[in-house]
Design an enzyme around this catalytic site. Structure first.
Site, mmCIF file in Angstrom:
data_model
loop_
_atom_site.group_PDB
_atom_site.id
_atom_site.type_symbol
_atom_site.label_atom_id
_atom_site.label_comp_id
_atom_site.label_asym_id
_atom_site.label_seq_id
_atom_site.Cartn_x
_atom_site.Cartn_y
_atom_site.Cartn_z
ATOM 1 N N ARG A 83 -2.213 2.202 7.442
ATOM 2 C CA ARG A 83 -1.966 0.766 7.530
ATOM 3 C C ARG A 83 -1.407 0.381 8.904
ATOM 4 O O ARG A 83 -1.623 -0.736 9.384
ATOM 5 C CB ARG A 83 -0.991 0.326 6.428
ATOM 6 C CG ARG A 83 -1.455 0.623 5.030
ATOM 7 C CD ARG A 83 -2.724 -0.101 4.665
ATOM 8 N NE ARG A 83 -2.479 -1.515 4.391
ATOM 9 C CZ ARG A 83 -3.440 -2.395 4.159
ATOM 10 N NH1 ARG A 83 -4.711 -2.024 4.203
ATOM 11 N NH2 ARG A 83 -3.148 -3.656 3.903
ATOM 12 N N ASP A 87 7.691 -1.152 7.714
ATOM 13 C CA ASP A 87 7.088 -1.649 6.468
ATOM 14 C C ASP A 87 6.715 -0.496 5.555
ATOM 15 O O ASP A 87 6.925 -0.537 4.334
ATOM 16 C CB ASP A 87 5.812 -2.449 6.754
ATOM 17 C CG ASP A 87 6.013 -3.626 7.676
ATOM 18 O OD1 ASP A 87 7.151 -4.122 7.780
ATOM 19 O OD2 ASP A 87 5.019 -4.049 8.297
ATOM 20 N N HIS A 137 0.831 -1.210 0.000
ATOM 21 C CA HIS A 137 0.000 0.000 0.000
ATOM 22 C C HIS A 137 0.862 1.254 0.000
ATOM 23 O O HIS A 137 0.536 2.238 -0.667
ATOM 24 C CB HIS A 137 -0.936 0.000 1.212
ATOM 25 C CG HIS A 137 -2.223 -0.732 0.983
ATOM 26 N ND1 HIS A 137 -2.293 -2.096 0.873
ATOM 27 C CD2 HIS A 137 -3.505 -0.267 0.845
ATOM 28 C CE1 HIS A 137 -3.559 -2.459 0.685
ATOM 29 N NE2 HIS A 137 -4.304 -1.365 0.646
#
Length: 256
Positions: A182, A192, A149
């Site tokens: 996220r 991440d 994403h």
């Protein structure tokens, strides 16, 4: 963290020639990039950095409100229309019959160029590492690192900023928020997201060196500007290379 990320960007661009096939200046659209060589590994299980990463997820979970959860869930969709708040009311599907397919193709191309980075590190999701993490999103099947994403948001933001430089600050702020959601949702760590942003920037830099891609971006950008009530801008942008090879075949991957 910001200083560390800046050094990572510099190192990535210094290292890119080492991972390209001989005679090529940049990967062709759809050609996988060896991010296992370009990106640092995620924090090791049980390390101090891993504990910091997990603490950040839990902190955001404690501060999560119903309104935040609604935005997090809406941002689970990887669509350029999620950038509408940064661009204005004219940025709608009805106004973008050419641009929407362009951005869908861009998403698929970026996914292909992402390669097998997730499989290489196979990092568990936060809720798989600690039962105290309670995601407000469906946990994706794939690994956590790097974030697909965040890659999508970075690539999309860079393309949009090329089209509408007047809204550059708002576009990149929306991309930052999109990636952060996220972590708030409990399906990614901050590291991440940082790695996904770097990967997305590398993908976008490679695409902007491909003349065929730039011509498609130009045409879609003209439509976006008309939809927003903006006048034309000069094309192409700075630093664009000659037309590149045709897009490679792309295979779908789990990049969430």
């Amino acid at each position: 963290m910001r200083r560390h990320t800046a050094w990572l960007f510099l190192l990535l661009f210094l290292c890119i020639p080492q991972v390209l096939p001989a005679g090529e200046h940049a990967p062709a659209p759809g050609q996988a990039i060896d991010f296992a060589r370009l990106l640092p590994p995620p924090p090791a299980p049980g390390s101090a950095r891993q504990r910091e990463d997990l603490a950040a997820v839990l902190d955001r979970q404690r501060r999560r409100t119903p309104e935040m959860e609604a935005l997090v869930q809406a941002d689970a969709k990887r669509s350029v229309l999620r950038f509408a708040p940064a661009l204005g009311s004219g940025f709608t599907a009805e106004n973008l019959p050419l641009a929407l397919p362009f951005f869908e193709k861009l998403k698929e191309t970026a996914d292909a160029m992402f390669g097998d980075a997730k499989e290489h590190w196979n990092r568990p999701r936060p809720s798989q590492a600690d039962p105290e993490v309670k995601p407000c999103l469906k946990v994706p099947r794939g690994a956590a690192y790097p974030s697909g994403h965040a890659l999508f948001a970075a690539v999309t933001a860079i393309a949009l900023a090329e089209m509408v430089p007047e809204r550059r600050e708002e576009i990149f702020e929306r991309a930052r928020e999109y990636g952060e959601n996220r972590v708030i949702g409990g399906v990614h760590y901050l590291s991440d997201i940082a790695a996904g942003r770097i990967a997305g920037t590398v993908v976008a830099a490679a695409l902007l060196e491909n003349g065929d891609f730039v011509r498609e971006l130009d045409a879609a950008g003209d439509e976006v500007r008309r939809a927003l009530g903006l006048g034309p801008r000069d094309w192409p942008g700075p630093g664009i290379a000659a037309p590149g090879p045709a897009t490679h075949d792309r295979q779908p991957r789990s990049v969430n």
